[in-house]
Write an enzyme that holds these catalytic residues in place. Structure first.
Site, PDB file in Angstrom:
ATOM      1  N   ASP A 177      41.062  51.363  39.276  1.00 52.68           N
ATOM      2  CA  ASP A 177      41.133  49.927  39.485  1.00 52.68           C
ATOM      3  C   ASP A 177      41.452  49.198  38.180  1.00 52.68           C
ATOM      4  OD1 ASP A 177      40.509  47.523  41.239  1.00 52.68           O
ATOM      5  OD2 ASP A 177      39.080  47.214  39.606  1.00 52.68           O
ATOM      6  N   GLU A 190      46.139  51.267  39.189  1.00 52.65           N
ATOM      7  CA  GLU A 190      46.572  49.953  39.667  1.00 52.65           C
ATOM      8  C   GLU A 190      46.991  49.120  38.456  1.00 52.65           C
ATOM      9  OE1 GLU A 190      44.782  46.030  41.980  1.00 52.65           O
ATOM     10  OE2 GLU A 190      43.645  47.120  40.468  1.00 52.65           O
ATOM     11  N   ASP A 246      44.077  44.091  48.747  1.00 52.65           N
ATOM     12  CA  ASP A 246      44.241  42.836  48.007  1.00 52.65           C
ATOM     13  C   ASP A 246      45.386  42.000  48.574  1.00 52.65           C
ATOM     14  OD1 ASP A 246      42.192  43.052  46.046  1.00 52.65           O
ATOM     15  OD2 ASP A 246      43.397  44.514  44.971  1.00 52.65           O
TER      16      ASP A 246
END
Length: 928
Positions: free
Chosen positions: A707, A732, A815
């Site tokens: 992340d 990410e 997201d």
């Protein structure tokens, strides 16, 4: 500084509960002492990389001196050397070194009458370098419950900026008055009128260079302005000439100030006597980390010693103090250190039989030290690190390395005596590089030929091909390494390495000589370890933004596991598993507490076991950039951690503006909502590695989804991947695409380059989500501009077009879609998007919401087409059409596809095509 100052004048500062609880240890740039070669010759720098080396080649120049001292204005000084000789200086490499040093300074606050003796004047100053800004506001006499307010317009100094309706920011300017030693300081003056209804001035000092906020004991500065200011009295006439002596000339104040009787409280109130105040001056100590730019220079020459021609290496650095060199020599393609035979420099001692330790000798100048080393025969590289006291200096986390092949390739023994060998841009240097890489690529082509021969003979064994492919990967890495070193040597060399793409039998390990043309690789080591699976993975994101709400998502997903397996998924990405402040899991607190809103640890382990039984790998969502604290520090800031990893402020980066970290400066972007973890701290990396390894063993995760990868340097990811040894890893790295006047630019090379740079910083150990491809698909579908799906070189325009094996393609996630919808894919175009990513190279990721919906049948069919035709992450794309209304391509000569409303039929020829699936604005054919 007079310590008694704070007992007499310190009470004038009230500590209020402002929101600016920020750290004081920060970095900024200061003096740059640059090492420059004193020869006139061709030299180039790669200014895009602060840690790239500079290579300079010399021929038949006299080897005059090597002690170069940087003066105060950065001018090189050449000093005499006892080792002067007239032999060939072959080349010089200069490595930049960045170091930080904590500096102490003062914030000065002074209340005095102006020169006209009508008004009072508040002056705030600082004697440390920085772009200082006074962030300030006022409290009015009649205000209740509001500490900060906007001051009257006539009180605001020129150049100030209004911050909403409660504060002003005023830049400090260089003062005309300097200290005795010439140090300048910065100040700002605020006029106070006698009849003003202002009761207090509140402020904090901000360093605009790094965003650091400096306060008084963790709270806002608070200067009271009682009613007696209406009676002007003469105060200080001038600032002291020397700031270091400012406390020695404090004038007496008629007002007696004392601490409040409540010793437990830091709220201190002024007490006036005779209703008058003459003025005061206070020093508040601050510290700040200052960046210094140094360098280490390595020169290699040919020198006759005892009538024998030897390679002699000379190393020099402008680092101050005693410097110890840890060094060794390397053979062949290995970077492994080896202790060479003597002679060694005087005082050299072995270090654990793996390296040598030599003390650098200080030159005649007070700055800089150097060392001369005679190199043995048969060595291809010189590796080293430097140690200053307890600080080690490396090159972006790796050892400094100088290839001695440079000297061998340039030096020509048959050159006529006395003739200068001039090196011009794009001649000898370029030929040296190309001759070396041509040899490597020649070996690669021979190995590829062996693979083709094996294919023609229908050899089914994997082992011969895997051995050959591993050798190809090693040679390709060596070529890229050599390429990187040469980029800074001649600036017109671009990234034009084009090793022929290789496609082998699907049963064998698939290795591509990548990245493709156009991408720029920073560094690759000969042995490339990559957590990219087999190349045939199809990923499913196994949750959305609302999955936590039932409290039993692990159990619910377990019920869907068999269906996911039947659809053809090979990897499932699971949600964050740790206890978290936010229910979605992205604000982790106790990393070893695996009871989350998705379920408990036993349910998680049972889910992973079920997937394994079905032949599906699982990825854990590792949130490594930030962590929420358990406790507040004495200043009320949440920066103390509990649980098994009970870190303190040292684990938080110093430039996080909210959490008073005492670590080093962040290596990436900060996440504002929680303390950003300082991965440069050894104890932090050790704890994270232990935690990841524990998760692998305890839960059974097969890999990681990382992340907020923009928050920390990819080099730390390399350490975590190598230690935890995952099957698959993806980061990410979210970045904004390029737009002009609200319209997406066609050329997105800069965007995908940043993603490639992050992948490369991990040493290729992790892939990254192909955000570039998602953004381009958005514009192609929304505006019917399918021409965007081909870049200027005729390749796919995303990361998949440059480094497909490390590109994880997707169209939606928790997201961008779900209930968050931050960047939702064009409505109704989802299957067009999947028709693209499920037929193209890269590792495709399918969002859970699109599986268990009306799209499930089509998604399943697309996955079966990909699996049946053995399309993999390195498949070859031939773009046939990229026009306004249609995009079409042929992949591995096995499938043809088109998306868009326009017309396309695969070309008739040696292959016969049959339609496999047709949907809204997409079709896919298979070769018979």
């Amino acid at each position: 500084m007079i310590m008694g100052t704070f007992t007499t004048i310190g009470p004038l500062f009230h500590l209020c509960g402002g929101q600016h609880n920020l750290p004081i240890q920060q970095r900024s740039s200061n003096h740059h002492h640059e090492f420059k070669p004193f020869f006139t010759c061709f030299s180039t720098n790669n200014n895009n990389n602060a840690f790239s080396s500079t290579t300079t080649f010399f021929h038949r120049h006299r080897f005059l001196s090597h002690v170069v001292a940087a003066s105060e204005i950065g001018t090189p000084i050449v000093e005499s050397s006892p080792h002067q000789c007239s032999d060939d200086l072959l080349f010089t490499k200069i490595f930049p070194i960045k170091r930080t040093q904590m500096m102490e300074g003062m914030i000065f606050v002074r209340l005095d009458q102006s020169k006209e003796l009508r008004n009072w004047e508040l002056t705030v100053g600082c004697n440390l370098p920085g772009k200082w800004i006074l962030h300030w506001g006022v409290s009015y006499v009649d205000d209740i419950g509001r500490e900060w307010d906007k001051p009257p317009c006539d009180m605001i100094p020129p150049g100030s900026v209004t911050i909403k309706d409660y504060a002003i920011e005023t830049p400090l300017k260089k003062s005309s008055i300097s200290a005795d030693e010439g140090d300048t300081f910065y100040e700002v003056k605020i006029d106070l009128k006698p009849d003003s209804k202002i009761s207090t001035i509140n402020f904090v000092l901000k360093d605009g260079e790094n965003g650091a906020w400096h306060q008084y004991k963790g709270r806002d500065f608070k200067v009271p302005l009682p009613k007696y200011l209406k009676t002007p009295k003469r105060g200080f006439s001038l600032w002291p000439g020397g700031l270091t002596k400012i406390s020695n000339i404090l004038l007496k104040s008629i007002t007696t100030v004392h601490n409040d009787q409540d010793k437990s409280s830091e709220l201190i109130n002024p007490k006036q006597e005779n209703g008058q105040l003459e003025g005061f001056c206070i020093e508040v100590p601050i510290t700040k980390e200052i960046d210094f730019n140094n360098s280490v220079t390595v020169s290699v020459k040919k020198c006759y010693q005892s009538e024998t021609l030897k390679n002699v290496l000379y190393l020099e650095t402008d680092l101050p103090g005693d410097i110890v060199l840890h060094w060794g020599l390397c053979r062949g393609n290995s970077r492994r250190w080896e202790v060479p035979p003597g002679p060694h420099p005087p005082g050299t001692v072995p270090y654990k039989d793996k390296a040598l330790r030599s003390q650098l000798q200080a030159g005649d100048s007070t700055k800089g030290s150097s060392l001369q080393i005679t190199l043995g025969e048969g060595f291809s590289g010189f590796a080293f690190v430097l140690k200053q006291n307890e600080t080690w200096f490396k090159c972006m986390g790796n050892d400094f390395y100088v290839s001695l092949l440079d000297s061998n390739s340039i030096h020509k023994e048959d050159q006529p005596e006395g003739v200068e060998r001039e090196v011009t841009k794009g001649t000898s240097q370029e030929a040296s590089f190309l001759s070396f890489t041509d040899g490597i690529f020649g070996e690669i082509r021979n190995l590829v030929t062996d693979i083709s021969a094996n294919k023609n003979r229908k050899i089914k064994s994997k082992e011969p091909q895997e051995s050959i492919l591993q050798e190809i990967e090693r040679l390709a890495a060596e070529a890229y390494n050599m390429f990187k070193s040469s980029v800074s040597t001649f600036s017109d060399v671009t990234s034009t390495l084009e090793p022929e793409a290789t496609v082998v039998e699907p049963e064998a390990a698939v290795v591509e000589p990548e990245p493709a043309v156009g991408s720029r690789i920073s560094t690759l080591v000969p042995k490339v370890c990559s957590a990219e699976g087999t190349g045939y993975e199809i990923l499913c994101q196994g949750f959305n933004w609302e999955s936590h709400k039932s409290g039993r998502w692990y159990v619910e997903l377990k019920d869907k596991a068999s269906e996911l397996a039947s659809l053809g998924f090979t990897v499932v990405w699971l949600p964050p598993c740790t206890e978290s402040v936010s229910p979605e899991g992205y604000m982790p607190r106790d990393l070893y507490n695996l009871n989350s809103r998705y379920g408990n640890i036993d349910e998680l382990k049972d889910l992973v076991k079920k997937f394994h039984e079905l032949g599906i790998k699982t990825l854990g969502d590792a949130v490594l950039n930030h962590r929420c604290a358990h406790y507040q520090n004495p200043n009320g800031v949440w920066n103390l951690f509990g649980g098994r990893l009970n870190w303190d402020e040292r684990a938080i980066v110093a430039d996080d503006p909210h959490f008073q970290g005492r670590g080093n400066k962040s290596s990436g972007e900060n996440f504002d909502a929680a303390p950003n973890i300082d991965h440069s701290q050894e104890f932090v990396r050790k704890d994270i590695i232990e935690w990841l390894c524990w998760l692998r063993k305890e839960v059974g995760y097969d890999g990681w989804r990382l992340d907020f990868a923009r928050g920390f340097w990819g080099g730390y990811v390399k350490d975590y991947i190598q230690a935890s040894d995952p099957y698959f890893a993806v980061g990410e790295f979210w970045d904004s695409l390029s737009y002009t006047d609200g319209e997406l630019d066609h050329n997105q090379d800069a965007h995908r380059q940043r993603i490639v740079d992050w992948i490369n910083a991990t040493n290729g150990t992790a892939g990254a989500f192909d955000v570039t491809t998602k953004g381009i698909l958005h514009s192609a579908f929304e505006r019917c501009e399918y021409w965007r799906l081909s870049d200027s070189g005729g390749n796919p325009p995303g990361v998949m077009g440059w480094w497909p094996s490390h590109a994880v393609t997707f169209i939606e996630n928790h997201d961008t879609g779900s209930t968050q919808g931050h960047w939702r894919f064009p409505s109704g175009k989802e299957m067009e998007g999947y028709a693209y990513i499920l037929t193209h190279p890269g590792t495709p990721s399918v969002f859970l919401d699109h599986i268990f919906s009306h799209n499930k049948t089509e998604v399943g069919t697309l996955i079966s087409i990909r699996t049946r035709n053995k399309i993999h992450c390195r498949s070859v794309v031939q773009i046939v059409k990229a026009e306004w209304d249609v995009y079409a391509s042929i992949i591995d000569e096995k499938i043809a596809m088109k998306i868009g409303p326009g017309h396309f039929e695969p070309p008739a020829g040696s292959q016969n095509w049959s339609l496999a699936i047709a949907g809204r604005d997409y079709k896919i054919w298979e070769a018979k």
